[in-house]
Design an enzyme around this catalytic site. Structure first.
Site, mmCIF file in Angstrom:
data_model
loop_
_atom_site.group_PDB
_atom_site.id
_atom_site.type_symbol
_atom_site.label_atom_id
_atom_site.label_comp_id
_atom_site.label_asym_id
_atom_site.label_seq_id
_atom_site.Cartn_x
_atom_site.Cartn_y
_atom_site.Cartn_z
ATOM 1 N N LYS A 1 -13.555 3.512 20.137
ATOM 2 C CA LYS A 1 -12.617 4.340 20.896
ATOM 3 C C LYS A 1 -13.173 4.626 22.277
ATOM 4 C CE LYS A 1 -10.254 6.649 17.226
ATOM 5 N NZ LYS A 1 -10.582 7.600 16.162
ATOM 6 N N LYS B 1 -21.468 14.622 6.572
ATOM 7 C CA LYS B 1 -21.518 13.304 7.216
ATOM 8 C C LYS B 1 -22.937 12.774 7.054
ATOM 9 C CE LYS B 1 -21.354 11.466 11.983
ATOM 10 N NZ LYS B 1 -20.851 11.752 13.348
ATOM 11 N N ASP C 1 -27.067 10.492 23.744
ATOM 12 C CA ASP C 1 -26.292 10.376 22.511
ATOM 13 C C ASP C 1 -25.797 8.940 22.322
ATOM 14 O OD1 ASP C 1 -24.781 10.670 20.272
ATOM 15 O OD2 ASP C 1 -23.623 12.386 20.991
ATOM 16 N N GLU D 1 -16.509 2.315 4.888
ATOM 17 C CA GLU D 1 -17.203 3.609 5.006
ATOM 18 C C GLU D 1 -16.357 4.748 4.423
ATOM 19 O OE1 GLU D 1 -17.092 5.841 8.617
ATOM 20 O OE2 GLU D 1 -15.975 4.298 9.691
HETATM 21 N N1 PSU Z 1 -15.168 6.266 15.493
HETATM 22 C C1 PSU Z 1 -13.897 6.406 15.103
HETATM 23 N N2 PSU Z 1 -13.634 7.025 13.922
HETATM 24 C C2 PSU Z 1 -14.639 7.498 13.139
HETATM 25 C C3 PSU Z 1 -15.974 7.329 13.555
HETATM 26 C C4 PSU Z 1 -16.199 6.697 14.737
HETATM 27 O O1 PSU Z 1 -12.988 5.979 15.795
HETATM 28 O O2 PSU Z 1 -14.358 8.083 12.094
HETATM 29 C C5 PSU Z 1 -17.067 7.800 12.661
HETATM 30 C C6 PSU Z 1 -17.646 6.618 11.873
HETATM 31 O O3 PSU Z 1 -18.002 7.060 10.584
HETATM 32 C C7 PSU Z 1 -18.879 6.251 12.669
HETATM 33 C C8 PSU Z 1 -19.357 7.629 13.082
HETATM 34 O O4 PSU Z 1 -19.856 5.558 11.924
HETATM 35 O O5 PSU Z 1 -18.151 8.326 13.412
HETATM 36 C C9 PSU Z 1 -20.285 7.607 14.265
HETATM 37 O O6 PSU Z 1 -20.756 8.896 14.477
HETATM 38 P P1 PSU Z 1 -21.954 9.168 15.507
HETATM 39 O O7 PSU Z 1 -21.362 8.905 16.866
HETATM 40 O O8 PSU Z 1 -22.323 10.599 15.308
HETATM 41 O O9 PSU Z 1 -23.038 8.211 15.149
HETATM 42 MN MN MN Z 2 -24.429 10.928 18.118
#
Ligand code: PSU
Ligand code: MN
Length: 315
Positions: A163, A90, A142, A29
């Site tokens: 995480k 993003k 969320d 990614e």
């Molecule tokens: N978790 C991490 N580092 C990251 C992300 C998630 O430890 O950089 C990033 C990744 O690109 C993941 C995105 O796909 O955040 C998920 O975001 P959201 O929770 O808004 O879907």
């Molecule tokens: Mn989200």
């Protein structure tokens, strides 16, 4: 350029060659480059992540959106541009058609990178931390699109779990409910990114890369949609004590609430806040985990390519 799709896919020469030859390729990614780490650490890490995929025995394909096209494999100049250009949005799955149609650059999350990987015919993807169910999701709802995308794209995902800024128990429940096969490579527990364990036992531990390859193929053969999620824990030397991480996360969550941060901005906000509280220790660990996970991703993709060569009917 691939003309089978109306969406232009721009392959790097290395990736195009590998895909033609049936050699292993691992998609990566770009949101982690633009939103996960500051410049210039992000550029240096992205290049080391690519090297780690190579060390594992596969070809890296960093994914992004540029000028209405899906980039399948970046060279060093592309990585530098994504890492240093301010304000690249993003792009998760819901944003992808908009950015493709409008033009400009976009940083793909796990979810949208999987969409691109499947279009490009890349069966493996690696990233350190997947999105998941956020703490407090029972009221905010969320839940990262990453989880939903696992049920749609036929791409195997290698990661260090997620995480613990997220609710990892709910994340695992979500994956189970939505029929996503989850296996842990050489560990008993679901890892928590830079913490070796989330304290939650994984449904399946697999130690043999060939068995992992067979699981990926068995899942395809059943005709189920989506892909398999494979976790690999951080190296012992890179891992952070989970109490230290938890304290920093609680502080970050309070700060996010105070600052009114929510929606798709919350992940970046929390990661930055945790890095600040730990004096950059988590950022260091973050980079190390990205690299070590990519090497395992490369090795598992290589085992999978070998398996497909030996059993061409399954391909
Ligand atoms: N978790 C991490 N580092 C990251 C992300 C998630 O430890 O950089 C990033 C990744 O690109 C993941 C995105 O796909 O955040 C998920 O975001 P959201 O929770 O808004 O879907
Ligand atoms: Mn989200």
């Amino acid at each position: 350029m691939n003309t089978r799709h109306s969406i232009p896919l721009v392959y790097s020469e290395e990736v195009e060659h590998a895909l033609h030859a049936g050699d292993p390729v691992v998609a990566l990614e770009s949101n982690v480059i633009t939103h996960g780490l500051p410049y210039p650490d992000n550029a240096a890490t992205a290049k080391k992540v690519e090297d780690a995929v190579r060390a594992g025995g596969a070809v890296p394909a960093t994914i992004g959106v540029d000028d209405g096209r899906l980039v399948i494999g970046m060279d060093d100049a592309d990585i530098e541009r994504f890492a240093s250009t301010p304000g690249i949005p993003k792009v998760s799955s819901r944003d992808l058609p908009v950015v493709l149609a409008r033009g400009g650059m976009g940083a793909t999350t796990v979810a949208s990178s999987l969409v691109a990987a499947e279009l490009a015919g890349i069966p493996f993807f690696s990233s350190a931390g997947i999105g998941g169910v956020h703490r407090g999701a029972e009221t905010t709802m969320d839940v990262s699109s990453d989880l939903i995308q696992f049920t749609r794209s036929k791409v195997a995902v290698v990661c260090a779990g997620a995480k613990s800024i997220l609710d990892l128990k709910l994340t695992m429940e979500y994956l189970e409910t939505h029929c996503v096969p989850l296996i842990s490579y050489r560990s008993d527990d679901f890892p928590a990114f830079y913490c070796a364990s989330s304290g939650i036992r994984s449904p399946h531990r697999i130690d043999d890369p060939d068995v992992v390859a067979r699981i990926v193929e068995a899942h395809r053969a059943t005709g189920q949609p989506g892909g398999v999620v494979i976790t690999t824990p951080p190296r012992e030397a890179d891992a952070i004590d989970s109490d230290v991480a938890e304290r920093a996360i609680r502080e970050a969550l309070l700060a996010a609430e105070r600052d009114g941060v929510r929606g798709n901005a919350i992940t970046k906000y929390l990661m930055r806040a945790v890095d600040q509280t730990t004096g950059g220790r988590t950022a260091e660990a973050n980079m190390a985990v990205l690299i070590s996970t990519a090497e395992v991703g490369g090795a598992l993709a290589a085992a999978h390519a070998r398996h497909r060569r030996a059993h061409p009917a399954a391909a």
